[in-house]
Design a protein around this motif. Structure first.
Motif, PDB file in Angstrom:
ATOM      1  N   GLY A 165       0.715  -1.281  -0.051  1.00  0.00           N
ATOM      2  CA  GLY A 165       0.037   0.014   0.019  1.00  0.00           C
ATOM      3  C   GLY A 165       0.880   1.285   0.015  1.00  0.00           C
ATOM      4  O   GLY A 165       2.296   1.313   0.253  1.00  0.00           O
ATOM      5  N   LYS A 166       0.325   2.352  -0.436  1.00  0.00           N
ATOM      6  CA  LYS A 166       0.887   3.658  -0.368  1.00  0.00           C
ATOM      7  C   LYS A 166       0.998   4.349   0.902  1.00  0.00           C
ATOM      8  O   LYS A 166       1.633   5.491   1.027  1.00  0.00           O
ATOM      9  N   PHE A 167      -0.114   4.246   1.674  1.00  0.00           N
ATOM     10  CA  PHE A 167      -0.068   4.809   2.936  1.00  0.00           C
ATOM     11  C   PHE A 167       0.678   4.360   3.917  1.00  0.00           C
ATOM     12  O   PHE A 167       0.776   4.965   5.033  1.00  0.00           O
ATOM     13  N   ARG A 168       1.360   3.279   3.908  1.00  0.00           N
ATOM     14  CA  ARG A 168       2.421   2.525   4.868  1.00  0.00           C
ATOM     15  C   ARG A 168       3.487   3.668   5.403  1.00  0.00           C
ATOM     16  O   ARG A 168       3.513   4.324   4.679  1.00  0.00           O
ATOM     17  N   GLY A 169       3.585   3.115   6.504  1.00  0.00           N
ATOM     18  CA  GLY A 169       4.603   3.993   7.361  1.00  0.00           C
ATOM     19  C   GLY A 169       6.038   3.118   6.974  1.00  0.00           C
ATOM     20  O   GLY A 169       6.531   2.981   5.992  1.00  0.00           O
ATOM     21  N   ILE A 170       6.758   2.717   8.097  1.00  0.00           N
ATOM     22  CA  ILE A 170       8.067   1.995   8.264  1.00  0.00           C
ATOM     23  C   ILE A 170       7.570   0.732   7.606  1.00  0.00           C
ATOM     24  O   ILE A 170       6.719  -0.131   7.773  1.00  0.00           O
ATOM     25  N   THR A 171       8.530   0.440   6.441  1.00  0.00           N
ATOM     26  CA  THR A 171       8.438  -0.624   5.665  1.00  0.00           C
ATOM     27  C   THR A 171       9.694  -1.592   5.908  1.00  0.00           C
ATOM     28  O   THR A 171      10.612  -1.469   5.437  1.00  0.00           O
ATOM     29  N   ASP A 172       9.244  -2.751   6.480  1.00  0.00           N
ATOM     30  CA  ASP A 172      10.267  -3.817   6.715  1.00  0.00           C
ATOM     31  C   ASP A 172       9.744  -5.155   6.817  1.00  0.00           C
ATOM     32  O   ASP A 172       8.540  -5.080   6.342  1.00  0.00           O
ATOM     33  N   GLU A 173      10.418  -6.097   7.106  1.00  0.00           N
ATOM     34  CA  GLU A 173       9.804  -7.280   7.216  1.00  0.00           C
ATOM     35  C   GLU A 173       8.746  -7.704   8.028  1.00  0.00           C
ATOM     36  O   GLU A 173       7.800  -8.431   7.618  1.00  0.00           O
ATOM     37  N   TYR A 174       8.557  -7.070   9.063  1.00  0.00           N
ATOM     38  CA  TYR A 174       7.580  -7.091  10.059  1.00  0.00           C
ATOM     39  C   TYR A 174       6.412  -6.702   9.439  1.00  0.00           C
ATOM     40  O   TYR A 174       5.237  -6.923   9.994  1.00  0.00           O
ATOM     41  N   LEU A 175       6.315  -5.602   8.732  1.00  0.00           N
ATOM     42  CA  LEU A 175       5.263  -5.102   8.116  1.00  0.00           C
ATOM     43  C   LEU A 175       4.265  -6.267   7.384  1.00  0.00           C
ATOM     44  O   LEU A 175       3.112  -6.488   7.628  1.00  0.00           O
ATOM     45  N   THR A 176       5.000  -7.020   6.529  1.00  0.00           N
ATOM     46  CA  THR A 176       4.376  -8.027   5.992  1.00  0.00           C
ATOM     47  C   THR A 176       4.224  -9.331   6.834  1.00  0.00           C
ATOM     48  O   THR A 176       3.116 -10.142   6.525  1.00  0.00           O
ATOM     49  N   VAL A 177       4.861  -9.353   7.553  1.00  0.00           N
ATOM     50  CA  VAL A 177       4.448 -10.630   8.573  1.00  0.00           C
ATOM     51  C   VAL A 177       3.654 -10.394   9.655  1.00  0.00           C
ATOM     52  O   VAL A 177       2.571 -11.115   9.815  1.00  0.00           O
ATOM     53  N   ASP A 178       3.949  -9.308  10.260  1.00  0.00           N
ATOM     54  CA  ASP A 178       2.904  -8.868  11.343  1.00  0.00           C
ATOM     55  C   ASP A 178       1.533  -8.130  11.014  1.00  0.00           C
ATOM     56  O   ASP A 178       0.483  -8.179  11.509  1.00  0.00           O
ATOM     57  N   GLY A 179       2.128  -7.224   9.826  1.00  0.00           N
ATOM     58  CA  GLY A 179       0.678  -6.757   9.218  1.00  0.00           C
ATOM     59  C   GLY A 179       0.178  -5.307   9.855  1.00  0.00           C
ATOM     60  O   GLY A 179      -0.938  -4.973   9.911  1.00  0.00           O
ATOM     61  N   VAL A 180       0.998  -4.915  11.048  1.00  0.00           N
ATOM     62  CA  VAL A 180       0.565  -3.742  11.785  1.00  0.00           C
ATOM     63  C   VAL A 180       1.280  -2.601  11.467  1.00  0.00           C
ATOM     64  O   VAL A 180       2.326  -2.429  11.203  1.00  0.00           O
ATOM     65  N   ASP A 181       0.379  -1.217  11.133  1.00  0.00           N
ATOM     66  CA  ASP A 181       1.053  -0.142  10.641  1.00  0.00           C
ATOM     67  C   ASP A 181       0.106   1.018  11.195  1.00  0.00           C
ATOM     68  O   ASP A 181      -1.056   1.062  10.863  1.00  0.00           O
ATOM     69  N   ALA A 182       0.646   1.891  11.904  1.00  0.00           N
ATOM     70  CA  ALA A 182      -0.064   3.029  12.528  1.00  0.00           C
ATOM     71  C   ALA A 182      -0.888   3.910  11.415  1.00  0.00           C
ATOM     72  O   ALA A 182      -1.896   4.405  11.635  1.00  0.00           O
ATOM     73  N   PHE A 183      -0.177   4.110  10.139  1.00  0.00           N
ATOM     74  CA  PHE A 183      -0.890   4.682   9.140  1.00  0.00           C
ATOM     75  C   PHE A 183      -2.087   4.313   8.666  1.00  0.00           C
ATOM     76  O   PHE A 183      -3.048   4.946   8.310  1.00  0.00           O
ATOM     77  N   GLY A 187      -4.342  -5.260  12.643  1.00  0.00           N
ATOM     78  CA  GLY A 187      -3.810  -5.245  11.111  1.00  0.00           C
ATOM     79  C   GLY A 187      -4.233  -6.296  10.381  1.00  0.00           C
ATOM     80  O   GLY A 187      -5.337  -6.799  10.582  1.00  0.00           O
ATOM     81  N   SER A 188      -3.365  -6.680   9.666  1.00  0.00           N
ATOM     82  CA  SER A 188      -3.568  -7.769   8.595  1.00  0.00           C
ATOM     83  C   SER A 188      -2.407  -8.644   8.681  1.00  0.00           C
ATOM     84  O   SER A 188      -1.496  -8.532   7.715  1.00  0.00           O
ATOM     85  N   PRO A 189      -2.282  -9.515   9.514  1.00  0.00           N
ATOM     86  CA  PRO A 189      -0.993 -10.243   9.739  1.00  0.00           C
ATOM     87  C   PRO A 189      -0.883 -11.419   8.592  1.00  0.00           C
ATOM     88  O   PRO A 189      -2.046 -11.905   8.211  1.00  0.00           O
ATOM     89  N   LEU A 190       0.176 -12.032   8.312  1.00  0.00           N
ATOM     90  CA  LEU A 190       0.581 -13.107   7.435  1.00  0.00           C
ATOM     91  C   LEU A 190      -0.298 -14.138   7.721  1.00  0.00           C
ATOM     92  O   LEU A 190      -0.980 -14.830   6.780  1.00  0.00           O
ATOM     93  N   LYS A 191      -0.379 -14.469   8.834  1.00  0.00           N
ATOM     94  CA  LYS A 191      -1.375 -15.764   9.373  1.00  0.00           C
ATOM     95  C   LYS A 191      -2.340 -15.762   9.097  1.00  0.00           C
ATOM     96  O   LYS A 191      -3.306 -16.495   8.515  1.00  0.00           O
ATOM     97  N   GLN A 192      -3.251 -14.511   9.240  1.00  0.00           N
ATOM     98  CA  GLN A 192      -4.619 -14.161   8.880  1.00  0.00           C
ATOM     99  C   GLN A 192      -4.981 -14.606   7.299  1.00  0.00           C
ATOM    100  O   GLN A 192      -5.885 -15.097   6.895  1.00  0.00           O
ATOM    101  N   ARG A 193      -3.774 -13.841   6.469  1.00  0.00           N
ATOM    102  CA  ARG A 193      -4.057 -13.743   5.048  1.00  0.00           C
ATOM    103  C   ARG A 193      -3.698 -15.146   4.412  1.00  0.00           C
ATOM    104  O   ARG A 193      -4.588 -15.732   3.680  1.00  0.00           O
ATOM    105  N   VAL A 194      -2.981 -15.889   5.106  1.00  0.00           N
ATOM    106  CA  VAL A 194      -2.682 -17.212   4.726  1.00  0.00           C
ATOM    107  C   VAL A 194      -3.789 -18.111   5.042  1.00  0.00           C
ATOM    108  O   VAL A 194      -4.196 -19.136   4.344  1.00  0.00           O
ATOM    109  N   GLY A 195      -4.187 -17.738   6.177  1.00  0.00           N
ATOM    110  CA  GLY A 195      -5.360 -18.565   7.035  1.00  0.00           C
ATOM    111  C   GLY A 195      -6.754 -18.288   6.027  1.00  0.00           C
ATOM    112  O   GLY A 195      -7.319 -19.447   5.677  1.00  0.00           O
ATOM    113  N   ARG A 196      -6.904 -17.187   5.385  1.00  0.00           N
ATOM    114  CA  ARG A 196      -7.860 -17.041   4.469  1.00  0.00           C
ATOM    115  C   ARG A 196      -7.835 -18.071   3.195  1.00  0.00           C
ATOM    116  O   ARG A 196      -8.797 -18.460   2.843  1.00  0.00           O
ATOM    117  N   ASN A 197      -6.570 -18.070   2.761  1.00  0.00           N
ATOM    118  CA  ASN A 197      -6.176 -18.518   1.460  1.00  0.00           C
ATOM    119  C   ASN A 197      -6.658 -20.275   1.714  1.00  0.00           C
ATOM    120  O   ASN A 197      -7.139 -20.854   0.898  1.00  0.00           O
TER     121      ASN A 197
END
Lengths: 54, 398
Positions: free
Chosen positions: B286-304, B322-332
């Motif tokens: 996303g373009k609203f995101r703040g700190i961009t690191d591996e935690y963002l895609t794994v934990d999916g938490v972002d203040a912005f 947020g939208s953590p990886l486990k939730q997204r993979v769980g949906r899949n």
């Protein structure tokens, strides 16, 4: 006749090699240390391009 | 100061920096470590379906999970876009954990392998992400990009004209594997990969296909499934199945005017096929995101995104978790089960799972629990098997 993109890539490679040659020869002729150091910033991306964008 | 000495020092520094960057960049050309589980009955290569891919970074592993009982064939495409971790993460769980009881599931975890050999450094995307496991070590995988390696698909045209429908896209879409279908022999790099998938369909007589994707939270088509027009009934049944697990999923029919997508093109080409594309929510894109690191895609938490969610700018509910990886993979994984149940309901073609986690399993135990731990003695990452760009003419001879 090779595909057009191969011709374009070949020409880009020659151009990149020429730019690298120009910068290296300028660095060796220059008496300005800062000019020589700043050349690193130009040389690195062009060297990477020479190696990988083909 | 001796100017000759400083000149040679500068050139040497440039050579060292170029060398280090080369090692860093080229490390992404090596495959990830994937440890097939007991459900995998055969490992093939995509080049078996299109030999043009042999010795290139377009070649990728194809895992076959065959059940003991006869049934339908389900093709799971994941890793079409390398930066969509829930897509390829789901493919990895199937390969490393799932067991099929009835029919056959064919999984390609990294369909666009070339997209895993480069990433988006200017978007601050990490090159690798580590999925935590209970042993504290975790498993590390490449985080690629939406588009393939520039070396393999260079130069981008001003306008990419999609084959065979001549739809015009922006130039960089030539490197997007999901605009290259149905593919053709001797086409662009991605068209060769798509053509291999087409040949796989022909050879394996696939009944159902899903292509697992992710999108940014401000994108309207997320937590959704897009069905080929013949497959709308199956998608609707799958959505009902998902409701049983309290999971909302939007469904839409893939528009005829959006060419080059796997579900539309393969669905048009193969009358027996039910084809889908699905999307989960990935804040890394996303373009609203703040700190961009591996935690963002794994934990999916972002203040912005918390703020954007409160302001109603998003197309998805945005809880504090947020939208953590486990939730997204769980949906899949839940969606895969919903699709096989729906296919059986609508067409009578059965594909049965003996072992596959559910959404709640993923939410409770995380993604790492369903990936095999690395052996104690460690495991070496596979050696380089192909090179990009011009160099592939050399690596093809290996």
């Amino acid at each position: 006749m090779p595909p057009l993109y191969m011709v374009v890539m070949g020409l880009y490679t020659i151009l990149t090699a020429f730019i690298v040659y120009l910068i290296v020869s300028l660095v060796l002729r220059s008496r300005n240390v800062w000019e020589q150091v700043m050349a690193i910033l130009v040389l690195v991306p062009f060297a990477m391009r020479l190696l990988f964008i083909k | 100061m001796n100017s000759k000495l400083t000149a040679w020092a500068s050139l040497a520094a440039a050579a060292v920096i170029s060398g280090l960057l080369t090692l860093n960049y080229a490390d992404m050309w090596r495959d990830d470590v994937i440890i097939p589980g007991p459900g995998v009955t055969k490992v093939k290569w995509l080049s078996e379906y299109n030999p043009d891919l042999r010795g290139t970074l377009g070649d990728t592993r194809v895992y076959v999970l065959e059940g003991k009982e006869p049934g339908g064939t389900f093709l799971v495409l994941s890793g079409t876009h390398g930066d969509e971790a829930a897509g390829w993460g789901t493919g990895l769980i199937l390969v490393e954990h799932a067991i099929v009881k009835k029919g056959r599931v064919i999984v390609i975890p990294q369909v666009s392998n070339t997209a895993f050999t480069n990433n988006y450094p200017q978007e601050a995307h990490p090159q690798y992400i580590t999925i935590p496991q209970s042993d504290g070590k975790g498993r590390t995988f490449r985080l690629g990009s939406r588009t393939g390696n520039s070396g393999d698909l260079w130069p981008d045209p001003e306008v990419f004209v999609q084959y065979p429908h001549k739809q015009a896209y922006s130039g960089e879409e030539i490197r997007n594997a999901n605009r290259a279908y149905p593919g053709r022999p001797n086409g662009t790099f991605n068209e060769s990969v798509a053509y291999a998938v087409q040949m796989l369909h022909k050879a394996e007589q696939v009944d159902m296909q899903v292509d697992l994707h992710e999108g940014q939270p401000e994108y309207p088509f997320v937590n959704a499934i897009s069905a080929h027009k013949r497959a709308s009934d199956v998608a609707s049944f799958a959505a009902l199945e998902m409701q049983v697990h309290d999971l909302n999923i939007n469904t839409e029919t893939s528009p005829d005017s959006f060419r080059g997508l796997s579900n539309l093109e393969m669905g048009d080409m193969f009358p027996r096929l039910y084809a889908f594309t699905s999307e989960t929510v990935n804040p890394l894109q996303g373009k609203f995101r703040g700190i961009t690191d591996e935690y963002l895609t794994v934990d999916g938490v972002d203040a912005f995104y918390d703020k954007a969610g409160k302001l109603g700018y998003l197309f998805t509910p945005w809880p504090a978790t947020g939208s953590p990886l486990k939730q997204r993979v769980g949906r899949n994984v839940q969606q895969l089960q919903a699709l096989t149940a729906a296919l059986a309901e609508v067409t009578g073609t059965e594909i049965g799972w003996e072992r596959i986690p559910s959404y709640s399993d993923l939410m409770e135990k995380g993604v790492g629990h369903y990936l095999n731990p690395l052996p104690q003695e460690g495991v070496e990452r596979p050696k380089m098997r192909a090179l990009p760009g011009f160099w592939k003419y050399w690596s093809k001879t290996w």
